[in-house]
Design a protein around this motif. Structure first.
Motif, PDB file in Angstrom:
ATOM      1  N   VAL A   5       0.834  -1.198   0.000  1.00 20.74           N
ATOM      2  CA  VAL A   5       0.000   0.000   0.000  1.00 20.74           C
ATOM      3  C   VAL A   5       0.873   1.255   0.000  1.00 20.74           C
ATOM      4  O   VAL A   5       0.573   2.230  -0.704  1.00 20.74           O
ATOM      5  CB  VAL A   5      -0.947  -0.016   1.215  1.00 20.74           C
ATOM      6  N   TYR A  97      -7.529   0.589   6.833  1.00 17.61           N
ATOM      7  CA  TYR A  97      -7.845   0.328   5.435  1.00 17.61           C
ATOM      8  C   TYR A  97      -8.252  -1.134   5.263  1.00 17.61           C
ATOM      9  O   TYR A  97      -7.845  -2.022   6.003  1.00 17.61           O
ATOM     10  CB  TYR A  97      -6.708   0.725   4.488  1.00 17.61           C
ATOM     11  N   VAL A  99      -9.018  -4.359   2.356  1.00 16.72           N
ATOM     12  CA  VAL A  99      -8.484  -4.876   1.093  1.00 16.72           C
ATOM     13  C   VAL A  99      -9.416  -5.942   0.533  1.00 16.72           C
ATOM     14  O   VAL A  99      -9.939  -6.786   1.261  1.00 16.72           O
ATOM     15  CB  VAL A  99      -7.073  -5.467   1.291  1.00 16.72           C
ATOM     16  N   THR A 183      -1.775  -3.203  -7.063  1.00 16.11           N
ATOM     17  CA  THR A 183      -2.964  -2.861  -6.301  1.00 16.11           C
ATOM     18  C   THR A 183      -3.513  -1.542  -6.810  1.00 16.11           C
ATOM     19  O   THR A 183      -2.899  -0.872  -7.641  1.00 16.11           O
ATOM     20  CB  THR A 183      -2.653  -2.791  -4.791  1.00 16.11           C
ATOM     21  N   TRP A 221      -7.735  -1.572  -2.477  1.00 14.62           N
ATOM     22  CA  TRP A 221      -7.864  -1.184  -1.075  1.00 14.62           C
ATOM     23  C   TRP A 221      -8.602   0.148  -0.959  1.00 14.62           C
ATOM     24  O   TRP A 221      -8.654   0.922  -1.910  1.00 14.62           O
ATOM     25  CB  TRP A 221      -6.502  -1.107  -0.389  1.00 14.62           C
ATOM     26  N   TYR A 238     -14.400  -6.863   1.243  1.00 13.56           N
ATOM     27  CA  TYR A 238     -13.252  -6.132   1.790  1.00 13.56           C
ATOM     28  C   TYR A 238     -12.979  -6.565   3.225  1.00 13.56           C
ATOM     29  O   TYR A 238     -13.913  -6.740   4.024  1.00 13.56           O
ATOM     30  CB  TYR A 238     -13.505  -4.621   1.727  1.00 13.56           C
TER      31      TYR A 238
END
Length: 255
Positions: A5, A97, A99, A183, A221, A238
């Protein structure tokens, strides 16, 4: 995931119209807007900045008359937050966060799920920008620049999706950055107040995630703003993975 990330954050900032790199940091700037949410810095993964490095970063923002501000995954660069706090930086926020991967994505199955579309005209991009501005309480006022940024996101390999109102306007939507480091970041999921609780956020989130996976991204994400939105994202696949930290230097402490 923190390193991935954070590596994405660096790559994404390097796409900005103006990019300045100092020792251990990348700063990205948007010349047509002085919003702190569009002009900020992030550290390189595993960076260990010195006092001089932090001072140089502050200087980059000061010469532009902007708030010195950073967004990053603190676990990817453990030495950064202490160095910034020692220079007087304070915490704006810390967000968890979530994902999603191709294996966890779950598209809404209801026959009543909203129809999700891709904007194609200037009118549609402007409508999405205006709807998101309303959804977020005017944090980002609707503007021609905002609509243009959404169009650029779509044109440069990212994605923008929305759901129409019965009258043909935009009820809600979101955008997803072009992938980097395997990502992509899904952001700005918003629904106008009059159209909430109709499955719009879930439908848009699932569609955008699927679009990124179709392009080969290994994950998507996002950050969430409350327990209600978290439940929406968890329903489409998620899962929590880490945190992102927002630090800024109070104006009175700018050297």
């Amino acid at each position: 995931m923190d390193i991935q990330v954070q590596s994405f954050a660096v790559a994404n900032l390097r796409r900005r119209p103006v990019v300045v790199e100092t020792s251990g940091f990348v700063a990205g700037f948007t010349p047509d807007d002085d919003s702190p949410y569009l002009n900020y810095a992030t550290p390189l993964p595993s960076a260990e900045p010195t006092e001089r490095d932090v001072a140089a970063l502050i200087g980059v923002f000061r010469e532009r008359g902007l708030l010195t501000r950073l967004e990053f995954a603190p676990e990817a660069a453990p030495g950064v937050a202490p160095a910034l706090r020692a220079a007087g930086f304070g915490t704006e926020a810390m967000h968890e966060y979530l994902v999603c991967t191709p294996h966890t994505l779950t598209a809404p199955q209801s026959a009543d799920s909203p129809r999700v579309e891709t904007p194609t005209t200037d009118v549609e991009y402007a409508a999405v920008d205006a709807a998101l501005a309303e959804a977020f309480g005017g944090v980002f006022p609707p503007s021609a620049q905002g609509a243009a940024r959404l169009r650029r996101t779509q044109q440069r390999g990212g994605a923008v999706r929305f759901v129409r109102t019965p009258q043909g306007d935009c009820a809600g939507g979101a955008s997803c950055s072009p992938p980097a480091e395997d990502t992509a970041e899904l952001s700005g999921v918003g629904t106008r107040p009059a159209y909430r609780s109709r499955g719009i956020a879930a439908a848009v989130t699932a569609t955008l995630s699927g679009a990124m996976f179709a392009q080969g991204a290994g994950s998507v994400w996002l950050e969430y703003s409350g327990a209600g939105s978290r439940r929406v994202y968890e329903r489409v696949g998620y899962q929590p993975q880490g945190t992102r930290l927002y630090l800024s230097l109070p104006p009175e402490q700018q050297p």
